[in-house]
Design a protein around this motif. Structure first.
Motif, PDB file in Angstrom:
ATOM      1  N   ASN A   1     -27.193  24.962  12.150  1.00 22.50           N
ATOM      2  CA  ASN A   1     -26.730  24.188  10.990  1.00 22.50           C
ATOM      3  C   ASN A   1     -25.462  23.405  11.309  1.00 22.50           C
ATOM      4  O   ASN A   1     -24.650  23.162  10.422  1.00 22.50           O
ATOM      5  CB  ASN A   1     -26.497  25.116   9.793  1.00 22.50           C
ATOM      6  CG  ASN A   1     -25.378  26.118  10.062  1.00 22.50           C
ATOM      7  OD1 ASN A   1     -24.846  26.184  11.173  1.00 22.50           O
ATOM      8  ND2 ASN A   1     -25.039  26.898   9.057  1.00 22.50           N
TER       9      ASN A   1
ATOM     10  N   VAL B   1     -31.745  24.713  -3.519  1.00 24.01           N
ATOM     11  CA  VAL B   1     -30.417  24.117  -3.357  1.00 24.01           C
ATOM     12  C   VAL B   1     -30.068  23.249  -4.566  1.00 24.01           C
ATOM     13  O   VAL B   1     -28.933  23.272  -5.062  1.00 24.01           O
ATOM     14  CB  VAL B   1     -30.345  23.294  -2.042  1.00 24.01           C
ATOM     15  CG1 VAL B   1     -29.045  22.506  -1.963  1.00 24.01           C
ATOM     16  CG2 VAL B   1     -30.476  24.211  -0.837  1.00 24.01           C
TER      17      VAL B   1
ATOM     18  N   CYS C   1     -30.195  37.869   4.029  1.00 26.71           N
ATOM     19  CA  CYS C   1     -29.756  36.665   4.744  1.00 26.71           C
ATOM     20  C   CYS C   1     -29.895  36.926   6.250  1.00 26.71           C
ATOM     21  O   CYS C   1     -29.495  37.987   6.738  1.00 26.71           O
ATOM     22  CB  CYS C   1     -28.308  36.326   4.388  1.00 26.71           C
ATOM     23  SG  CYS C   1     -28.073  36.039   2.624  1.00 26.71           S
TER      24      CYS C   1
ATOM     25  N   ASN D   1     -24.278  27.364   3.511  1.00 24.06           N
ATOM     26  CA  ASN D   1     -24.814  27.529   4.884  1.00 24.06           C
ATOM     27  C   ASN D   1     -25.861  26.526   5.356  1.00 24.06           C
ATOM     28  O   ASN D   1     -26.144  26.456   6.549  1.00 24.06           O
ATOM     29  CB  ASN D   1     -25.331  28.962   5.106  1.00 24.06           C
ATOM     30  CG  ASN D   1     -24.264  29.977   4.752  1.00 24.06           C
ATOM     31  OD1 ASN D   1     -23.097  29.733   5.004  1.00 24.06           O
ATOM     32  ND2 ASN D   1     -24.641  31.057   4.133  1.00 24.06           N
ATOM     33  N   SER D   2     -26.436  25.786   4.460  1.00 26.76           N
ATOM     34  CA  SER D   2     -27.250  24.637   4.864  1.00 26.76           C
ATOM     35  C   SER D   2     -27.398  23.730   3.651  1.00 26.76           C
ATOM     36  O   SER D   2     -27.619  24.223   2.534  1.00 26.76           O
ATOM     37  CB  SER D   2     -28.636  25.062   5.352  1.00 26.76           C
ATOM     38  OG  SER D   2     -29.409  23.890   5.614  1.00 26.76           O
TER      39      SER D   2
ATOM     40  N   TYR E   1     -19.481  27.931   4.427  1.00 30.95           N
ATOM     41  CA  TYR E   1     -20.495  27.417   5.342  1.00 30.95           C
ATOM     42  C   TYR E   1     -20.326  28.136   6.681  1.00 30.95           C
ATOM     43  O   TYR E   1     -19.395  27.863   7.440  1.00 30.95           O
ATOM     44  CB  TYR E   1     -20.312  25.906   5.504  1.00 30.95           C
ATOM     45  CG  TYR E   1     -21.490  25.173   6.101  1.00 30.95           C
ATOM     46  CD1 TYR E   1     -22.440  24.564   5.285  1.00 30.95           C
ATOM     47  CD2 TYR E   1     -21.646  25.077   7.482  1.00 30.95           C
ATOM     48  CE1 TYR E   1     -23.520  23.879   5.827  1.00 30.95           C
ATOM     49  CE2 TYR E   1     -22.728  24.391   8.032  1.00 30.95           C
ATOM     50  CZ  TYR E   1     -23.655  23.790   7.193  1.00 30.95           C
ATOM     51  OH  TYR E   1     -24.731  23.112   7.732  1.00 30.95           O
TER      52      TYR E   1
ATOM     53  N   SER F   1     -32.773  31.512  -1.704  1.00 28.62           N
ATOM     54  CA  SER F   1     -32.936  30.077  -1.965  1.00 28.62           C
ATOM     55  C   SER F   1     -34.394  29.720  -2.257  1.00 28.62           C
ATOM     56  O   SER F   1     -34.681  28.612  -2.703  1.00 28.62           O
ATOM     57  CB  SER F   1     -32.436  29.274  -0.758  1.00 28.62           C
ATOM     58  OG  SER F   1     -32.001  28.006  -1.150  1.00 28.62           O
TER      59      SER F   1
ATOM     60  N   ARG G   1     -32.385  26.337   4.245  1.00 26.42           N
ATOM     61  CA  ARG G   1     -31.651  27.371   3.497  1.00 26.42           C
ATOM     62  C   ARG G   1     -32.606  28.469   3.036  1.00 26.42           C
ATOM     63  O   ARG G   1     -32.260  29.652   3.019  1.00 26.42           O
ATOM     64  CB  ARG G   1     -30.900  26.755   2.309  1.00 26.42           C
ATOM     65  CG  ARG G   1     -29.911  27.738   1.677  1.00 26.42           C
ATOM     66  CD  ARG G   1     -28.987  27.105   0.655  1.00 26.42           C
ATOM     67  NE  ARG G   1     -27.925  28.012   0.272  1.00 26.42           N
ATOM     68  CZ  ARG G   1     -27.999  28.930  -0.695  1.00 26.42           C
ATOM     69  NH1 ARG G   1     -29.115  29.040  -1.415  1.00 26.42           N
ATOM     70  NH2 ARG G   1     -26.985  29.726  -0.969  1.00 26.42           N
TER      71      ARG G   1
END
Ligand code: SF4
Length: 344
Positions: free
Chosen positions: A264, A235, A116, A216-217, A257, A230, A223
């Motif tokens: 974002n 998603v 990430c 997070n998005s 988030y 992802s 994402r």
């Protein structure tokens, strides 16, 4: 090498007692001493015969972790512990007290392979999985250092818990065992970056621990950039799995988030997030980013308030994990990250 006992189940303690020529019930006593009474030495296990305690000292060890560093420079009350494992690698746990809870954020892997983009731990790559004993070792060692019990455990330290599924579940089961550490299952949170196959397995197995998903998005393209996992499970697939979990477990998952300034935290992101919340039972936990490098920064407090206003009204619980933005020590992965860099 001595046998490490922290991480053994009740049945394994009983089998171990028989293996060393003693009675099964001695294993039950041992289990109680390790987890319920938190004995940190065999000498403290006063209802075991002296000869058995001597044997145990020769062939076994409990498995408390070596403490390499204690960092309490945080401007909040949190304390970060850096532990050294038997193979010389390092992991961290963070103690986070508030008025009603004494929470420990623990690691599930040394490093992490999910890469990430906003995460300090990701820079280490995956070095190895932790055993259940090393996971519980963080809890017992922290309790000993603090001199009191912990009320809540969150798997949000180094590593992706669902990428070490079996050991993490084993550890969580031991942590919640009423005859042992007795930390209620609802006070244990497993946080995943979105391993869809494991979310479904977790739902099917009917575990009672709480589940959090690091979102997070709301937008797949972004994402996929922020969280490469992802690209494997997008998603849509992730949210389907989370809904499946919510329906199957009758529990409300938390969507985490991390707010990244200019990345974002726009009105469009708030609208996208809101749309997701309206489509499924869930809670939102906003986490203003704690900078760990030059790539991302934290939105101003004023902008965070604005983002929250954009989200409202919301038919879901909303919490914000406030911590001081300049409090670099509160950033997950950072302390062990520094140490491991030297080892690599
Ligand atoms: S945020 Fe979590 S899953 Fe992502 S790289 Fe960091 S430790 Fe791994």
């Amino acid at each position: 090498m001595k046998k490490r006992l922290i991480g053994l189940t009740l049945q394994e303690c009983e089998a171990f007692a028989e293996e060393i020529g003693d009675r099964k019930y001695r294993g039950r006593q041992l289990y109680k001493w390790i987890y319920a009474k938190r004995a940190d030495s065999f000498a403290a296990m006063t209802d075991l015969p002296a000869a058995l305690r001597d044997t145990l000292s020769e062939i076994a060890e409990l498995g408390y972790l070596d403490v390499e560093d204690v960092d309490d420079r945080s401007t909040s009350d949190s304390v970060k512990y850096l532990f050294r494992l038997q193979d010389g690698r390092h992991i961290e746990s963070v103690y986070i007290p508030d008025s009603s809870r004494k929470t420990l954020c623990i690691s599930s892997q040394v490093g992490c392979g999910l890469n990430c983009q906003f995460c300090a731990t990701a820079q280490l790559g995956l070095q190895r999985q932790l055993t259940a004993g090393e996971i519980i070792g963080q809890v017992l060692t922290s309790m000993r250092l603090r001199g009191h019990d912990l009320t809540n455990i969150v798997f949000m330290g180094m590593g992706e818990p669902f990428a070490n599924y079996d050991e993490v579940i084993r550890a969580a089961q031991l942590l919640s065992d009423d005859n042992g550490l007795a930390i209620g299952a609802r006070r244990i949170v497993l946080s995943t970056a979105g391993l869809v196959d494991k979310i479904i397995r977790y739902a099917d197995e009917g575990h009672k621990f709480r589940l959090a998903i690091s979102l997070n998005s709301p937008f797949q393209e972004q994402r996929g950039q922020l969280m490469p996992i992802s690209r494997k499970w997008d998603v849509t697939a992730l949210l389907e799995a989370v809904k499946y979990y919510a329906v199957k477990s009758h529990k409300v998952p938390t969507l985490e988030y991390v707010l990244l300034a200019g990345v974002n935290d726009s009105r469009e992101h708030a609208a996208g997030l809101k749309k997701i919340v309206q489509s499924m039972p869930c809670k939102i936990n906003l986490i203003p980013y704690n900078p760990t490098g030059a790539l991302f920064s934290r939105p101003s407090a004023q902008h965070i308030e604005t983002f929250i206003r954009w989200l409202l009204p919301l038919r879901a619980g909303l919490s914000v994990r406030w911590s001081k933005g300049d409090d670099a020590q509160a950033a997950c992965g950072q302390l062990a990250g520094k140490k491991e860099e030297r080892l690599l």
